[in-house]
Design a protein around this motif. Structure first.
Motif, short mmCIF file in Angstrom:
data_model
loop_
_atom_site.label_atom_id
_atom_site.label_comp_id
_atom_site.label_asym_id
_atom_site.label_seq_id
_atom_site.Cartn_x
_atom_site.Cartn_y
_atom_site.Cartn_z
N LEU A 1 0.83 -1.21 0.00
CA LEU A 1 0.00 0.00 0.00
C LEU A 1 0.86 1.25 0.00
N ARG A 2 1.89 1.29 0.82
CA ARG A 2 2.73 2.49 0.87
C ARG A 2 3.42 2.74 -0.48
N THR A 3 3.80 1.63 -1.14
CA THR A 3 4.44 1.76 -2.45
C THR A 3 3.46 2.33 -3.47
N GLU A 4 2.23 1.83 -3.45
CA GLU A 4 1.21 2.33 -4.38
C GLU A 4 0.88 3.79 -4.12
N LEU A 5 0.84 4.18 -2.84
CA LEU A 5 0.52 5.56 -2.51
C LEU A 5 1.64 6.52 -2.93
N ARG A 6 2.87 6.08 -2.76
CA ARG A 6 4.00 6.91 -3.23
C ARG A 6 3.92 7.12 -4.75
N LYS A 7 3.67 6.02 -5.47
CA LYS A 7 3.58 6.12 -6.93
C LYS A 7 2.44 7.04 -7.35
N ALA A 8 1.29 6.90 -6.66
CA ALA A 8 0.13 7.72 -7.01
C ALA A 8 0.41 9.20 -6.78
N ARG A 9 1.07 9.51 -5.67
CA ARG A 9 1.38 10.92 -5.39
C ARG A 9 2.36 11.48 -6.43
N THR A 10 3.33 10.66 -6.82
CA THR A 10 4.31 11.10 -7.82
C THR A 10 3.62 11.34 -9.17
N ARG A 11 2.71 10.42 -9.54
CA ARG A 11 1.98 10.59 -10.81
C ARG A 11 1.12 11.84 -10.78
N ALA A 12 0.60 12.18 -9.59
CA ALA A 12 -0.24 13.37 -9.47
C ALA A 12 0.58 14.66 -9.44
N GLY A 13 1.91 14.50 -9.36
CA GLY A 13 2.78 15.68 -9.37
C GLY A 13 2.71 16.49 -8.08
N LEU A 14 2.47 15.83 -6.97
CA LEU A 14 2.31 16.52 -5.70
C LEU A 14 3.45 16.19 -4.74
N SER A 15 3.83 17.16 -3.93
CA SER A 15 4.83 16.92 -2.90
C SER A 15 4.13 16.41 -1.63
N GLN A 16 4.89 15.85 -0.73
CA GLN A 16 4.31 15.39 0.54
C GLN A 16 3.71 16.55 1.32
N ARG A 17 4.38 17.68 1.30
CA ARG A 17 3.87 18.85 2.02
C ARG A 17 2.53 19.32 1.44
N GLN A 18 2.42 19.31 0.10
CA GLN A 18 1.17 19.73 -0.54
C GLN A 18 0.02 18.80 -0.16
N VAL A 19 0.29 17.50 -0.20
CA VAL A 19 -0.76 16.52 0.12
C VAL A 19 -1.17 16.65 1.58
N ALA A 20 -0.21 16.80 2.47
CA ALA A 20 -0.53 16.94 3.89
C ALA A 20 -1.42 18.16 4.13
N LYS A 21 -1.12 19.25 3.44
CA LYS A 21 -1.93 20.46 3.60
C LYS A 21 -3.35 20.24 3.07
N MET A 22 -3.47 19.56 1.93
CA MET A 22 -4.79 19.31 1.35
C MET A 22 -5.61 18.37 2.22
N MET A 23 -4.94 17.44 2.92
CA MET A 23 -5.63 16.50 3.80
C MET A 23 -5.81 17.05 5.21
N GLU A 24 -5.24 18.23 5.46
CA GLU A 24 -5.25 18.84 6.79
C GLU A 24 -4.57 17.93 7.81
N TRP A 25 -3.45 17.35 7.38
CA TRP A 25 -2.60 16.52 8.24
C TRP A 25 -1.32 17.27 8.56
N SER A 26 -0.63 16.79 9.57
CA SER A 26 0.75 17.26 9.77
C SER A 26 1.61 16.55 8.71
N PRO A 27 2.66 17.19 8.23
CA PRO A 27 3.53 16.53 7.24
C PRO A 27 4.08 15.21 7.73
#
Length: 301
Positions: free
Chosen positions: A13-39
């Motif tokens: 699952l973690r591997t698939e999520l990393r790939k999906a985020r990379t394909r979406a062109g998003l950084s970890q910080r951007q995703v965390a902000k969009m999800m209202e999570w801490s980085p």
């Protein structure tokens, strides 16, 4: 074929999520902000240290623009399966990295351990383990947390009795066999335990002798896990006295340490480990390994 373990599902699952985020062109910080999570929360999910709930995964997949129903269902199933990690009842006394280590160890097909400071935990008797835990502590008795950690360590050894026990390879520096942790009585019982385990069909024990001198293993203890599933990359842990570090599954790094393990195998002695342990017990009983006694002997002419 047995169902994939929780550790395998979490890693996939973690591997698939990393790939999906990379394909979406998003950084970890951007995703965390969009999800209202801490980085750090996303970092821990992508490293496999913690699981992700189905309720959190659904909006995350929407951010990654994954809309294929079968793909979504497969990822949700991985999230459900990855939450049933072994030793999760000890999450109150262990860091997430160590719980991940325990989960990978329980699901590995092959595990390789090298240690130059103490015996790997799977080989330790309870008395030996207790002596080490006491040495780490701040007093002569163990705390409740220490006792729970010790309980988990002993429970890990149940895998040695399981039908699907992985192939276990241990390389020890000779110093480990002479350091009388817990005193002569505890060490005698520990060496006897090693003699018994050396006959286990899935256990191989080898020793790097003093006469080798400086060798690559001096840089420190490490553990390598290999898995039956081709989708699971090998995992490497560099160990500290208390706990393994965070894992690495970078192919170049795990390959380098696998080659190091093979080098140590070439330098080590094998043969009849049961006989070797019994001879070490005899030497200890005769006082040949007592450095303090040697210093008290009068000089030879």
């Amino acid at each position: 074929m047995s169902a994939p373990s929780a550790a395998e599902q979490r890693l996939k699952l973690r591997t698939e999520l990393r790939k999906a985020r990379t394909r979406a062109g998003l950084s970890q910080r951007q995703v965390a902000k969009m999800m209202e999570w801490s980085p750090s929360k996303l970092l821990r999910i992508e490293s496999g240290e913690v699981s992700i709930s189905v309720n959190d995964l659904r909006p995350l997949l929407a951010i990654y623009e994954i809309s294929d129903r079968r793909k979504i269902d497969a990822l949700l199933d991985l999230a459900r399966g990855s939450r049933k990690m072994p030793f999760s009842e000890y999450r109150d006394v262990f860091r997430p990295e160590f719980l991940q280590f325990l989960a990978l160890e329980a699901s590995a097909a092959v595990a390789r351990y090298f240690n130059s400071l103490q015996l790997p935990r799977l080989l330790q008797t309870e008395e030996y383990a207790r002596a080490i835990a006491t040495a780490y502590g701040s007093g002569p008795t163990l705390t409740d947390v220490d006792e729970r950690r010790l309980e988990a360590q002993i429970s890990r050894q149940d895998m040695l009795q399981a039908e699907d026990c992985p192939e276990l390879f241990f390389i020890l520096d000779e110093a480990v066999l002479h350091r009388q942790i817990g005193g002569p009585g505890v060490m005698r019982a520990q060496l006897q335990r090693l003699a018994e385990l050396s006959k286990h069909p899935k256990v191989t024990i080898r020793v790097v002798p003093y006469t080798v001198g400086a060798h690559p293993g001096i840089q420190g203890p490490f553990t390598l896990f290999e898995f039956a599933s081709e989708e699971m990359p090998d995992s490497l842990y560099l160990e500290t006295p208390r706990n393994p570090s965070s894992p690495s599954d970078k192919p170049e790094e795990t390959r380098r340490f696998l080659e190091l393990f093979w080098q140590l195998e070439d330098l080590s002695v094998s043969g009849d480990m049961e006989l070797l342990m019994h001879r070490l017990i005899q030497r200890m009983d005769e006082g040949h390994d007592d450095l303090a006694a040697l210093l008290e002997e009068p000089p030879r002419e």
